[in-house]
Design a protein around this motif. Structure first.
Motif, PDB file in Angstrom:
ATOM      1  N   THR A 100       0.821  -1.216   0.000  1.00 14.35           N
ATOM      2  CA  THR A 100       0.000   0.000   0.000  1.00 14.35           C
ATOM      3  C   THR A 100       0.852   1.261   0.000  1.00 14.35           C
ATOM      4  OG1 THR A 100      -0.089   0.111   2.419  1.00 14.35           O
ATOM      5  CG2 THR A 100      -1.796  -1.203   1.311  1.00 14.35           C
ATOM      6  N   ALA A 107      -3.295   1.733  -2.016  1.00 17.16           N
ATOM      7  CA  ALA A 107      -4.169   0.723  -1.421  1.00 17.16           C
ATOM      8  C   ALA A 107      -5.390   0.476  -2.291  1.00 17.16           C
ATOM      9  CB  ALA A 107      -4.583   1.158  -0.022  1.00 17.16           C
ATOM     10  N   LEU A 108      -5.937   1.560  -2.876  1.00 22.93           N
ATOM     11  CA  LEU A 108      -7.102   1.391  -3.736  1.00 22.93           C
ATOM     12  C   LEU A 108      -6.726   0.681  -5.041  1.00 22.93           C
ATOM     13  CD1 LEU A 108      -9.008   4.760  -3.225  1.00 22.93           C
ATOM     14  CD2 LEU A 108      -9.610   2.484  -2.368  1.00 22.93           C
ATOM     15  N   THR A 111      -6.804  -2.860  -4.120  1.00 23.64           N
ATOM     16  CA  THR A 111      -8.163  -3.305  -3.838  1.00 23.64           C
ATOM     17  C   THR A 111      -8.955  -3.516  -5.130  1.00 23.64           C
ATOM     18  OG1 THR A 111      -8.086  -2.040  -1.769  1.00 23.64           O
ATOM     19  CG2 THR A 111     -10.244  -2.767  -2.525  1.00 23.64           C
ATOM     20  N   VAL A 153     -10.414   1.526   1.775  1.00 20.23           N
ATOM     21  CA  VAL A 153     -10.517   0.150   1.288  1.00 20.23           C
ATOM     22  C   VAL A 153     -11.855  -0.463   1.701  1.00 20.23           C
ATOM     23  CG1 VAL A 153      -9.525  -2.156   1.478  1.00 20.23           C
ATOM     24  CG2 VAL A 153      -8.021  -0.171   1.224  1.00 20.23           C
ATOM     25  N   GLN A 164     -13.085  -7.826   5.173  1.00 17.33           N
ATOM     26  CA  GLN A 164     -11.781  -7.208   5.371  1.00 17.33           C
ATOM     27  C   GLN A 164     -11.449  -7.322   6.861  1.00 17.33           C
ATOM     28  OE1 GLN A 164     -11.733  -3.014   4.606  1.00 17.33           O
ATOM     29  NE2 GLN A 164      -9.626  -2.729   5.337  1.00 17.33           N
TER      30      GLN A 164
END
Length: 994
Positions: A100, A107-108, A111, A153, A164
């Motif tokens: 990340t 991070a996105l 994801t 996230v 998650q």
């Protein structure tokens, strides 16, 4: 159209995957895939995107050894599960782990790959597309680290109900299940941590702090919760600032200025290490020391901050750390890492290069000339150990145990254990699906999910109902908010004497399961402030208010800034920094320092105090003198003077005086209910008895001497029985007043707190002042009547009524009791009783002295005057004086008649009277002279009047000695009987001896 859609989705997935090369992920195939998000780098390189060409993914910089260890914990847990014969047998877990870079954007990106793959699987495109390299859907994601990253996230994963499980995101916002439907975590909620911070500040009695928070979803909610807890504990916040690792230099300078100028020494920081690092560097540059840093768990053990070169500034750090866990075999697993032995871990190559400050030549991504490598090298720990822009090649034979890095710090496995626990939580949820019995499942009609075709939302359902025991024997189950309740360890930063590194000494713990007030434990002996001091620093806006004072508000200042105000009299404070002084109980008063309450001084007219002793001695003296007089009168009871003063009434009068003196003693000593009810009636009845005796005795003699002709009726009414009856009736009236008083409003003991604050006066509450007024008023009424008769009989023989002495005694009595009234009304406390005692004693001594001392003197020291002749002479002289006045009046009348008629007037045969007419006022009859001659010859006196002079001759010779004298006396007496005035004179002369 369908083929077009398939190609479009595949193109999107291919583009998404292409952004992450083989060296930027850790990936392993399996029947079920778990996703992972870890901060392998601390941040990304700043790059200005001018959009003149296709935007490129930003590069990650500053290697994070702890992040790589966390990644290794996930891989270790998955391999351990795959090798377990009981947990998910015949099933293999795979993983896809991404970096990340501690940023939301990276991070996105990761994801999206999880979501895209799951979306492709949901379209069932296998029959249209020949996907030989198909990867199963990600059924759960482990991560991320920061709460801000996890928030972004979770919003994305929640759209597809992909569970998650975070291992380090503690923001309380993430407990909102309406917004974050699929989020769970193996770390406690920050709400407990913020409460624990406030408890620590309260424990060390600090009330003046500053706060710094990361400007994200971790820092802002955490510091907000802390403010709420601080307000409940009267902790004031001097300043509150927000920071970020992307803040520009000017913003950092402003925050540092605030810290430097603040008088608060304690600074509470809710931030991660990367966000706090720029601020700490500037503080170190300015050398701002003397601050106490209270660290949240996100940076309390951060390798970016816990550096020896920063220790002089932040050496007084007290922080929170998660409870350490144990992972058997993990140490050996960490030591086995090697780029060639870890084909599935694309991060191992960079780890090796950063650990040994070398490069592996088979890649251009991390070559020595790499920009990211060069930048990372210059920015602290993530850049390795070298300082040159170019590194030597790695041999591959380096020994991982020979280099000290945070990666090998496995002594306190906290976040690593949370990662381990998160993986096992997902595995146990899958195990529940694997072992589910149809009809007892969690889905419709008790159905079970198919483990071979399990979907993410089904795993989420089982995670919400998860309950298992971990390898440490602890029960693991997520609450309704998806949280695990856990405890915190409290650590203090120390400088290692061996190598100078920063070590984290555990100095206490915080148990969230304990009762409020018992959750915090701190061993102060282990704490070093600034690395060496044992003295707790001071961080208060004002100095502590000592016991005996309270905090006073300073207008315009926070409540923690106050002035110390002394407690008023009657109030106290026995603790420091008291907000208010407590009032002492009713029977207590504050001591000189107002630190405690002491019993009030109790005052009453005590026997032992000098005043009480003096009054007691006077009362005893009065009793003694009265008893002495009574004894003298008893011994000489047959003497003429004692007989002449009405012996029986004198005895009763002396007894009443004894009662008067004795009644004064009831006013001394601590008042009790029985003494209060006895003392006023005793005093009133005693004095009435005394005055009644004097009144009856005086009135009797006056009636005798003023009676014209004594008859049997006079003798009857002048008898002793009637005298005692009159005394009883007068006294009975007073008794009735006292009985009514005691029945309707009885006096009682009373503790008076109102007269003086520090003293309790124990007095008698009289019950009814009107009754007391009647009691004293009736006594004074009798005294006034007695005074009237005494004054009227002032010219009687002194042997009988001592008129002038009784008159004087009554004057003393009136003066005493008239003075008593204003004195009684103007005094208070014990002096009220003293005033009444003095009045009783003064009146009693006045009566005793005036009435009896003269007689006792004559009896003891002038016995010659205590004879029958002396008494009769005095009485007869008075009688003849009265008779002479009457004869002279008649002579004057006769003379006037003779002058008018020409007649003449003779003299009585009983006496020779020669008169000289004149008009002067009469003067007193002289006393008998030459008593020896009078005893032989009788008593002969000359009486002078205003209208003439009368010569009286009396003889008191004994009949046995001179018979002729007796005959002459009888003859004279027979002649005197012819005249009524002469008969009365003879009666009065003989009365004293009857």
């Amino acid at each position: 159209m369908t083929s077009y859609s398939c190609c479009l989705i595949l193109l999107l997935f291919t583009w998404n995957t292409a952004a992450y090369g083989p060296n930027q992920r850790a990936q392993k195939k399996g029947d079920i895939i778990l996703g992972g998000l870890f901060p392998i780098h601390f941040g990304v390189a700043a790059k200005d995107q001018d959009l003149k060409s296709r935007p490129e993914s930003v590069e990650c910089i500053r290697y994070n050894f702890r992040g790589f260890r966390w990644l290794q914990a996930m891989i270790f847990a998955i391999e351990e599960i795959n090798s377990s014969p009981t947990l998910l047998p015949n099933m293999t877990l795979g993983y896809r782990i991404f970096d990340t870079c501690n940023t939301v954007s990276k991070a996105l990106e990761a994801t999206l790959s999880f979501v895209a793959q799951n979306k492709i699987d949901s379209l069932n495109l296998d029959e249209f597309c020949n996907c030989s390299e198909h990867i199963p859907s990600t059924i759960a994601v482990v991560g991320a680290t920061g709460s801000g990253i996890s928030t972004a996230v979770a919003n994305l994963l929640g759209l597809f109900y992909i569970p998650q499980v975070s291992y380090a995101s503690s923001s309380r916002l993430l407990s909102n299940k309406n917004q974050f439907k699929s989020f769970l975590r193996t770390i406690p909620n920050d709400e407990h941590q913020a409460t624990a911070m406030a408890d620590i500040i309260e424990y060390f009695r600090w009330n003046w702090v500053g706060t710094i928070a990361a400007d994200d979803d971790y820092g802002r909610p955490g510091i907000e919760k802390f403010r709420e807890e601080a307000e409940e504990r009267d902790i004031c916040i001097d300043f509150s600032e927000l920071i970020s690792q992307y803040s520009d230099e000017e913003e950092i300078q402003q925050v540092v200025e605030v810290i430097q100028n603040s008088t608060a020494r304690v600074i509470v920081v809710f931030s991660s290490g990367p966000d706090l690092e720029p601020l700490i560097k500037e503080i170190v540059r300015r050398n701002i020391t003397g601050k106490i840093w209270l660290a949240s768990e996100a940076w309390a053990s951060s390798s970016l901050i816990a550096m020896p070169e920063f220790f002089r500034v932040i050496g007084s750090t007290i922080g929170f750390a998660l409870k350490a866990g144990q992972i058997p075999g993990f140490r050996e697993f960490l030591q086995k890492v090697h780029p060639k032995k870890s084909p599935n871990n694309g991060f191992a190559k960079e780890f090796w290069e950063e650990t040994f400050n070398c490069y592996l030549p088979d890649g251009s991504k991390n070559s020595p000339a790499s920009t990211s490598f060069h930048k990372g090298h210059e920015e602290g720990q993530g850049a390795g150990n070298g300082t040159s822009a170019f590194r030597p090649p790695c041999t591959g034979d380096e020994n991982i145990t020979s280099v000290e890095t945070p990666y090998m710090d496995y002594t306190h496995l906290r976040i690593s254990y949370n990662v381990y626990l998160a993986v096992y939580s997902i595995a146990h949820a899958l195990q529940d699906i694997y072992t589910c019995t149809p009809g007892k499942g969690l889905f419709t009609n008790g159905s079970c999910a198919d483990i071979k075709k399990v979907e993410a939302w089904q795993v989420l359902k089982h995670l919400r109902h998860l309950n298992f025991t971990n390898n440490m024997g602890e029960q693991v189950d997520f609450d309704e908010f998806g949280d695990l309740v856990g405890n915190y360890s409290i650590i203090n930063w120390h400088l290692s004497p061996e190598d100078g590194s920063v070590v984290f000494e555990e100095v206490g713990h915080y148990n969230v399961y304990a009762k409020k007030g018992e959750r915090l434990f701190i061993n102060e002996n282990k704490i070093l402030w600034g690395g060496f001091s044992k003295e707790v620093p001071f961080s208060n806006c004002s100095r502590d208010c000592l016991p005996g004072t309270r905090k006073g508000i300073i207008e315009g200042e926070p409540t923690c800034c106050f002035e110390c105000v002394d407690c008023p009299d009657g109030e106290y404070s026995d603790e420091t920094d008291a907000s208010a002084c407590d009032k002492c109980p009713e029977d207590y008063w504050s001591n000189e320092n107002h630190t405690s309450c002491i019993p009030k001084q109790i005052e009453f007219l005590a026997w032992t105090e000098p005043f009480g002793i003096a009054l007691t001695l006077f009362a005893v003296l009065g009793i003694f003198l009265t008893s002495f007089v009574l004894g003298v009168f008893t011994k000489f009871r047959n003497t003429p003077i004692v007989k002449a003063t009405n012996r029986e009434l004198s005895y009763l009068l002396l007894f009443s005086l004894l009662c008067c003196f004795s009644s004064s003693l009831f006013f001394i000593g601590e008042p009790q209910n029985w003494t209060c009810r006895l003392r006023q009636p005793a005093f009133g009845i005693s004095f009435v008895l005394c005055i009644s005796c004097i009144l009856v005795k005086t009135n009797r003699v006056l009636l005798v001497f003023e009676a014209k002709i004594p008859t049997s009726l006079h003798r009857k009414w002048w008898g002793l029985n009637l005298q005692f009856l009159l005394v009883f009736l007068c006294t009975f009236v007073q008794i009735v007043i006292c009985v009514i008083w005691l029945y309707t409003a009885p006096p009682s003991s009373y503790r008076n707190h109102e007269l003086e604050d520090e003293i309790i006066f124990i007095t008698c509450h009289e019950g009814s002042l009107m009754a007391l007024g009647f009691l004293i008023g009736y006594t004074c009424l009798l005294a006034a009547i007695c005074f009237f008769f005494a004054f009227k009989s002032r010219k009687l023989p002194e042997n009988f009524n001592e008129a002038k002495f009784i008159t004087f005694s009554m004057l003393i009595f009136f003066i005493v009791w008239i003075s008593f009234i204003p004195a009684y009304a103007s005094t208070y406390g014990k002096f009220v009783s003293a005033v009444e005692v003095i009045a009783i004693l003064a009146a009693s001594f006045g009566l005793l002295a005036c009435i009896f001392f003269n007689k006792v003197y004559i009896i003891l020291f002038k016995p010659s005057r205590n004879t029958i002749e002396e008494v009769r002479c005095s009485t007869a002289a008075h009688a003849f004086k009265v008779a002479a006045r009457a004869t002279l009046r008649r002579s004057n009348v006769s003379r006037k008649r003779s002058n008018s008629l020409g007649g003449s007037t003779g003299s009585t045969p009983s006496s020779s009277i020669s008169s000289k007419s004149n008009h002067e006022d009469p003067f007193p009859l002289p006393a008998c002279a030459e008593r020896q001659r009078q005893q032989q010859r009788g008593c002969k006196q000359k009486v002078s009047f205003g209208s003439g002079t009368v010569t009286l001759s009396l003889s008191f010779e004994e009949p046995q000695k001179n018979v002729m004298a007796n005959r002459n006396t009888k003859r004279r007496n027979s002649l005197e009987a012819q005249n009524s005035d002469d008969s009365l004179m003879r009666h009065r002369a003989l009365l004293p001896l009857q």
